[in-house]
Enzyme design. Structure first.
Site, PDB file in Angstrom:
ATOM      1  N   GLU A 180      -9.875   8.710  12.780  1.00 23.50           N
ATOM      2  CA  GLU A 180     -11.006   7.881  12.359  1.00 23.50           C
ATOM      3  C   GLU A 180     -10.928   6.455  12.894  1.00 23.50           C
ATOM      4  OE1 GLU A 180     -10.663  11.353  10.373  1.00 23.50           O
ATOM      5  OE2 GLU A 180      -9.214   9.792   9.932  1.00 23.50           O
ATOM      6  N   ASP A 208     -14.259  17.056   8.496  1.00 23.54           N
ATOM      7  CA  ASP A 208     -12.907  16.549   8.247  1.00 23.54           C
ATOM      8  C   ASP A 208     -12.038  17.592   7.558  1.00 23.54           C
ATOM      9  OD1 ASP A 208     -10.761  14.765   8.226  1.00 23.54           O
ATOM     10  OD2 ASP A 208     -11.357  13.815   6.356  1.00 23.54           O
ATOM     11  N   LYS A 210      -7.566  22.000   4.104  1.00 25.39           N
ATOM     12  CA  LYS A 210      -8.619  21.331   3.354  1.00 25.39           C
ATOM     13  C   LYS A 210      -9.820  22.215   3.079  1.00 25.39           C
ATOM     14  CE  LYS A 210      -8.164  16.419   4.594  1.00 25.39           C
ATOM     15  NZ  LYS A 210      -8.907  15.313   5.260  1.00 25.39           N
ATOM     16  N   TRP A 224      -2.369  16.716   1.806  1.00 24.02           N
ATOM     17  CA  TRP A 224      -0.976  16.752   2.271  1.00 24.02           C
ATOM     18  C   TRP A 224       0.032  16.950   1.140  1.00 24.02           C
ATOM     19  CZ3 TRP A 224       1.867  13.077  -0.120  1.00 24.02           C
ATOM     20  CH2 TRP A 224       1.207  11.920  -0.576  1.00 24.02           C
ATOM     21  N   CYS A 250     -10.686  -3.764   5.895  1.00 16.14           N
ATOM     22  CA  CYS A 250     -10.515  -4.240   4.529  1.00 16.14           C
ATOM     23  C   CYS A 250     -10.495  -3.080   3.541  1.00 16.14           C
ATOM     24  CB  CYS A 250     -11.627  -5.219   4.156  1.00 16.14           C
ATOM     25  SG  CYS A 250     -11.761  -6.656   5.236  1.00 16.14           S
ATOM     26  N   CYS A 295      -7.471  -0.551   2.629  1.00 15.54           N
ATOM     27  CA  CYS A 295      -6.385  -0.934   1.722  1.00 15.54           C
ATOM     28  C   CYS A 295      -6.911  -1.548   0.430  1.00 15.54           C
ATOM     29  CB  CYS A 295      -5.452  -1.941   2.391  1.00 15.54           C
ATOM     30  SG  CYS A 295      -4.541  -1.314   3.808  1.00 15.54           S
ATOM     31  N   HIS A 296      -7.956  -2.386   0.565  1.00 12.55           N
ATOM     32  CA  HIS A 296      -8.457  -3.124  -0.594  1.00 12.55           C
ATOM     33  C   HIS A 296      -9.557  -2.387  -1.339  1.00 12.55           C
ATOM     34  CE1 HIS A 296      -6.145  -6.774   0.252  1.00 12.55           C
ATOM     35  NE2 HIS A 296      -6.411  -6.561   1.532  1.00 12.55           N
TER      36      HIS A 296
END
Length: 713
Positions: free
Chosen positions: A211, A333, A360, A421, A639, A642-643
């Protein structure tokens, strides 16, 4: 064709390998774990599930079963488990690693790939190795998860792979670096979060980044002693004008259309490597397409080999043997980077050397690992994108409209997968597989995309799809622990969970299954019935799988505790409301034993950060531009990776809506562009302009004000 006939092993070397493997597997009790008596003994040790004093591979052994024959702790006494020792890890955040135990030493990796060795009986720190990933992150515009799922052991060496792309061999006794190699160019939009796989004198590693830009996946094997490259296998074909690396790539190219190489193609193998000593074969679980949307990357259709496949390679040469593709021409995906578990199964009147795989896409596959022939496939979770798998062709029978060519397609599972996973385990005594299962449907659409003009760029990324989350979900619970019979292809029992993102499982001959949950509970179940036998409140979400080992007269269960992985990074309300906010709770390594008496300090209660209220007045125009940058814009995961999406952190990083840094433009510049906190895993983005930087600040404060206003209602 979905499968290609296995090529016969050729030459004296291959025959010798098979003979040695057979002999050593029957007599490997003569070897002591970790002595490294030559390559053959190393692989015999790694294939021997009778060696209970160690957990020497990611899945316990080469077979990736996560099963132990230990029964000191069993269904009759597991309620007597207590904490025997623990190690506080105050500088860590998300912990997802599987520890290893060899010769009385427990090895594990934490944030920014710091490797630690502790005494497996006391938890005393023996050594630590810091690969300085913070320094490496400062040199490239890469954001994402700076964690690792594990290590690999071979001979006298421990192998770790860093987020920034290095494979490092460490002396297991001292922790000193023996060699280090760069597995991809420093400026590539790639990263590593998976564990290396050591086998047959080599170490294999892949990478993630599907991605993150136009990536072309590959795996590389290196000599375990020297670090020299042994072989490389590309997962998808490149530009035909450049020629093909081998016949497998030439064959794969026939299943692609358009100028797929402009989009990279994807297939990144970031997890799911299994070595088969009986066939001297390494199985690679491959990733999804780059971009996700096949209408963009391969507009004329096609199966797009070797996306979403199990690919069997000769362990010595990397030569292609066979493949089985779980999701031809995938566009959702639905990667196959999940566990590849080996077992001998009795199917009908036939004894089968089998692969078990639950990717998946929601189907559980049993495959003959000698030749790649599909034996059975059934849905183990809610599957609405396909009705079934045709056993004659090996292909899924897709539901009309599932590919969202014209309209929104609301299907299950979503991109999180029915199984991700988080490791499943197989107990040969019960004959059952224990799967951390997820239940989430998603709406896919590419409305508004100009398919012909779409082009991802490095670090900008892009999937070529829009996602939405329907109110009607497959079930009224988001996750479960599923016990599955792989021969009958049916559910035996299932335990619903109130939370998403359950951790990987461990099963033992004591009729037990262990699993940690995102809500902080560590559970033991009866492996035959699913009855809940024991619960421990760790005071913090669990994302890592447990292991077990016996030293002296005591069996231990060891577990890393620290909410992590993609769910914590991508955030949003469901993750945030768990309350595992950034650095509020102490991450730990905990070892349990019968009658364990260690007293751990209590954790703080769950905390959901409250957005700061300030006099800062965000500008609507800047906030709109900042939204594009924060959530899906200039740098993939810049951003939100993680945020958290919408600036709602799931705990992998600070919730910026509650951060005073956002109120000070100079300090914000120091952190974001000048790299003041790279050693904490926050990379620098010096390419951002003044206006772009300011727009991100305005966007976050816009979201903070909106959340504060909602809270007041």
């Amino acid at each position: 064709m979905m499968t290609v006939a296995s090529k016969k092993l050729r030459g004296a070397k291959a025959l010798f390998s098979l003979a040695c493997a057979a002999a050593l597997l029957s007599s490997c009790s003569q070897f002591q774990s970790g002595e490294g008596n030559g390559l053959a003994s190393d692989d015999a040790i790694l294939a021997d599930e009778a060696l209970v004093d160690q957990w020497a591979a990611y899945g316990g052994t080469h077979y990736e079963r996560r099963f132990s024959p230990l029964k000191d702790i069993n269904a009759g006494n597991v309620n007597e488990l207590g904490v025997d020792w623990y190690v506080d890890l105050p500088n860590d955040v998300g912990l997802v690693s599987t520890p290893l135990v060899v010769d009385g030493v427990l090895y594990f990796t934490g944030n920014l790939n710091v490797v630690r060795a502790v005494d497996a009986v006391s938890g005393e720190l023996l050594w630590a190795f810091d690969p300085k990933v913070g320094d490496a992150l400062a040199k490239k515009s890469q954001a994402g998860m700076s964690h690792s799922r594990g290590l690999s052991f071979y001979g006298d060496k421990l192998f770790t792979a860093t987020f920034d792309g290095r494979l490092i061999a460490l002396d297991a006794k001292s922790g000193k670096e023996v060699w280090s190699v760069r597995t991809f160019p420093e400026d590539a939009a790639l990263y590593i979060t998976g564990a290396p796989k050591a086998f047959a004198g080599k170490v294999l590693i892949g990478n993630g980044g599907t991605e993150a830009g136009p990536t072309r996946g590959f795996v590389t094997a290196y000599d375990a002693d020297t670090g020299e490259e042994a072989w490389k296998f590309w997962i998808v074909p490149g530009n035909p004008e450049d020629g093909f690396e081998n016949a497998a790539m030439e064959m794969a190219a026939e299943t692609w259309t358009g100028e797929w190489w402009r989009h990279g193609g994807g297939g990144n193998a970031w997890h799911g490597f299994t070595y088969d000593p009986e066939f001297n074969t390494i199985y690679i679980g491959t990733g999804n397409g780059s971009p996700w949307n096949r209408n963009i990357r391969s507009p004329g259709g096609g199966d797009n080999l070797f996306l979403c496949s199990i690919v069997a390679l000769d362990a010595d040469t990397g030569e292609y043997k066979w493949h089985y593709q779980t999701t031809p021409g995938e566009t959702w995906d639905y990667n196959s980077n999940m566990d590849i578990v080996l077992a001998d199964l009795k199917i009908g009147q036939r004894d089968v050397k089998a692969i078990m795989h639950a990717p998946k896409n929601g189907f559980f596959y049993v495959i003959d690992r000698e030749n790649g022939k599909l034996l059975s496939a059934k849905p183990f979770a809610d599957v609405t994108w396909a009705s079934h798998v045709d056993l004659e062709t090996g292909r899924p029978v897709e539901v009309e409209g599932a590919r969202y060519e014209k309209n929104l397609a609301s299907i299950a599972p979503g991109p999180w997968g029915a199984h991700n996973w988080q490791a499943m385990s197989f107990n040969p005594e019960t004959g059952l597989v224990y799967i951390p299962t997820q239940h989430m449907g998603v709406g896919f659409s590419d409305a508004g995309f100009d398919r012909a003009k779409f082009q991802a760029k490095p670090f900008r990324g892009g999937t070529g799809t829009f996602l939405s989350f329907p109110e009607d979900q497959p079930r009224d619970y988001p996750g479960s622990l599923l016990a599955w019979d792989p021969v009958k292809q049916e559910k035996v029992w299932e335990v619903p969970h109130d939370t998403f993102w359950g951790a990987g499982t461990l099963t033992t001959a004591g009729d037990l299954v262990f699993q940690g949950l995102a809500d902080g509970r560590f559970m033991a179940y009866n492996a035959r019935t699913g009855e809940k036998l024991w619960t421990f409140d760790a005071g913090l979400g669990i994302s890592a799988p447990p292991i077990t080992y016996k030293i002296g007269n005591r069996q231990y269960i060891a577990l890393l505790v620290g909410f992590g992985g993609g769910f914590s990074g991508l955030g949003g309300p469901d993750a945030a409301n768990l309350g595992w906010s950034y650095r509020t709770h102490t991450r730990r390594l905990i070892a349990f034993a019968l009658d364990g008496k260690a007293k751990m300090p209590d954790q703080p209660p769950p905390l959901v950060p409250k957005p700061l209220v300030s006099d800062f007045v965000p500008d609507a125009r800047l906030a709109k531009a900042g939204n594009n940058l924060f959530n899906r814009g200039k740098i993939e995961g810049m951003c939100w990776g993680c945020h958290g999406a919408g600036a709602i952190s799931g705990g992998a990083a600070p919730d910026l809506r509650a951060s005073p840094v956002m109120l000070d433009s100079a300090e914000f510049d120091m952190v974001v562009r000048q790299g003041m906190r790279t050693q904490s895993g926050m990379p620098a983005f010096p390419e951002l302009t003044d206006e772009e930087l300011e727009s991100i600040r305005h966007y976050v404060r816009w979201e903070a004000d909106a959340a504060a206003a909602t809270a007041r209602k």
